[in-house]
Write a protein that holds these residues in place. Structure first.
Motif, PDB file in Angstrom:
ATOM      1  N   THR A 288       1.006  -1.111   0.066  1.00  0.00           N
ATOM      2  CA  THR A 288      -0.004  -0.075   0.045  1.00  0.00           C
ATOM      3  C   THR A 288       0.906   1.108   0.146  1.00  0.00           C
ATOM      4  O   THR A 288       0.552   2.350  -0.699  1.00  0.00           O
ATOM      5  N   GLU A 289       1.919   1.225   0.730  1.00  0.00           N
ATOM      6  CA  GLU A 289       2.836   2.354   0.704  1.00  0.00           C
ATOM      7  C   GLU A 289       3.444   2.670  -0.511  1.00  0.00           C
ATOM      8  O   GLU A 289       3.546   3.926  -0.916  1.00  0.00           O
ATOM      9  N   ARG A 290       3.743   1.554  -1.334  1.00  0.00           N
ATOM     10  CA  ARG A 290       4.455   1.721  -2.826  1.00  0.00           C
ATOM     11  C   ARG A 290       3.325   2.421  -3.495  1.00  0.00           C
ATOM     12  O   ARG A 290       3.583   3.143  -4.476  1.00  0.00           O
ATOM     13  N   MET A 291       2.173   1.966  -3.539  1.00  0.00           N
ATOM     14  CA  MET A 291       1.078   2.685  -4.208  1.00  0.00           C
ATOM     15  C   MET A 291       0.889   4.039  -3.985  1.00  0.00           C
ATOM     16  O   MET A 291       0.686   4.759  -4.748  1.00  0.00           O
ATOM     17  N   ALA A 292       0.881   4.346  -2.492  1.00  0.00           N
ATOM     18  CA  ALA A 292       0.822   5.721  -2.021  1.00  0.00           C
ATOM     19  C   ALA A 292       1.927   6.629  -2.509  1.00  0.00           C
ATOM     20  O   ALA A 292       1.648   7.796  -3.252  1.00  0.00           O
ATOM     21  N   ARG A 293       3.136   6.134  -2.523  1.00  0.00           N
ATOM     22  CA  ARG A 293       4.251   6.779  -3.236  1.00  0.00           C
ATOM     23  C   ARG A 293       3.898   7.211  -4.722  1.00  0.00           C
ATOM     24  O   ARG A 293       4.587   8.203  -5.255  1.00  0.00           O
ATOM     25  N   ALA A 294       3.550   6.293  -5.554  1.00  0.00           N
ATOM     26  CA  ALA A 294       3.317   6.294  -7.014  1.00  0.00           C
ATOM     27  C   ALA A 294       1.874   7.531  -7.272  1.00  0.00           C
ATOM     28  O   ALA A 294       2.018   8.243  -8.087  1.00  0.00           O
ATOM     29  N   ILE A 295       0.953   7.376  -6.189  1.00  0.00           N
ATOM     30  CA  ILE A 295      -0.132   8.488  -6.520  1.00  0.00           C
ATOM     31  C   ILE A 295       0.191   9.728  -5.797  1.00  0.00           C
ATOM     32  O   ILE A 295      -0.461  10.654  -6.494  1.00  0.00           O
ATOM     33  N   HIS A 296       0.908   9.813  -4.639  1.00  0.00           N
ATOM     34  CA  HIS A 296       1.202  10.949  -3.961  1.00  0.00           C
ATOM     35  C   HIS A 296       2.593  10.936  -3.540  1.00  0.00           C
ATOM     36  O   HIS A 296       3.076  11.061  -2.349  1.00  0.00           O
ATOM     37  N   PRO A 297       3.662  11.360  -4.563  1.00  0.00           N
ATOM     38  CA  PRO A 297       4.921  11.307  -4.247  1.00  0.00           C
ATOM     39  C   PRO A 297       5.328  12.641  -3.394  1.00  0.00           C
ATOM     40  O   PRO A 297       6.307  12.252  -2.516  1.00  0.00           O
TER      41      PRO A 297
END
Length: 300
Positions: A288-297
């Protein structure tokens, strides 16, 4: 013989900001899956077989790994499983080999009815795994901890995952929620036969927890086969392609075939590779954090 299944019950997730990570409610609610034994006695298993990769990871994460004697054809994590015998998978379980290993507990998919009947006839206890959302991952960890007598380790793992998800929610709180498309399969070099996350399941809930708005949130299925016309109509602002790593990694430049999509116009197409991204197991917080970094770097 003991057969474990799940029934669903709604409870509040304390005061955590994770309350409800369930599709369609707009609020966070926990779907608590209670393992119900058909007999009152439970014997601590010493020879466990798992044909469910997510469950295998959980077993190792809560300290029951040394008791696992065989895994499915698709198990890759943790690395210790590479030394274990393989006994087939969802569609092709090797019953003869399973029986030869003399398990006293087997973790199977809830949909493997024939295998369940065969194990029942052999007197082998079963734990039925059912795919669900993020809350279901936590309750499955708890249930497996109860069944394998690793309660404390399971509780610690659940707390750690909740903390990871809470931290992500705090980072993305108050930010815009870009329309996000999660793609987990398509033809190499083209946008044909494209499969995306639908509006239910752990991938959908990971996107929502990561601060995105799933473009297929209204489609109440775990997966959607999307045409180019559908993708243009849905107009995702962020595209995330996920792969386990044992297949061809997609080329994000393939998306230039649809130049009208906002994610293409603003160079917001990302490819993420890792088994944690496609496994509803103990690494969902990391995924989930990897997705969050892609969505909200900008939030990290």
């Amino acid at each position: 013989m003991t057969m474990f299944r799940f029934r669903t019950q709604t409870v509040l997730w304390g005061l955590s900001p994770l309350r409800g990570l369930c599709s369609g409610t707009g609020h966070f609610v926990l779907l608590f899956l209670l393992a119900v034994a058909t007999t009152s006695a439970q014997i601590r298993p010493t020879r466990i077989i798992s044909v469910v990769p997510a469950a295998t990871e959980i077993l190792f994460a809560i300290g029951a790994g040394p008791r696992v004697v065989a895994v499915s054809s698709f198990d890759h994590e943790p690395p210790e499983v590479n030394q274990l015998p393989r006994v087939g998978a969802l569609m092709d379980p090797d019953v003869e080999r399973i029986l030869s290993l003399k398990p006293d507990l087997i973790v199977i998919y809830g949909s493997q009815h024939d295998l369940a009947q065969q194990m029942s006839r052999a007197g082998i206890a079963q734990f039925a795994f059912v795919h669900g959302g993020l809350a279901d991952v936590l309750t499955t960890i708890t249930a497996l901890g109860e069944r394998t007598d690793t309660h404390a380790a399971a509780s610690h793992l659940v707390t750690a995952i909740r903390s990871q998800l809470d931290a992500i929610l705090a980072r993305v709180a108050g930010r815009s929620r870009p329309r996000t498309l999660i793609v987990f399969g398509r033809d190499p070099g083209a946008l044909r036969n494209l499969y995306a996350s639908g509006g239910i399941g752990f991938l959908h809930e990971m996107v929502e927890a990561a601060g995105g708005a799933d473009v297929f949130a209204d489609v109440k299925r775990e997966s959607v086969q999307a045409t180019s016309e559908t993708l243009i109509a849905r107009a995702p602002e962020v595209v995330i392609e996920i792969r386990a790593g044992d297949e061809t990694v997609p080329n994000p430049d393939d998306w230039n075939a649809l130049p009208s999509i906002p994610a293409v116009q603003h160079h917001r197409v990302t490819v993420l590779v890792g088994t944690e991204l496609v496994t509803a197991g103990p690494r969902v917080g990391i995924a989930t954090e990897r997705m969050a970094r892609a969505i909200h770097p900008e939030a990290f």
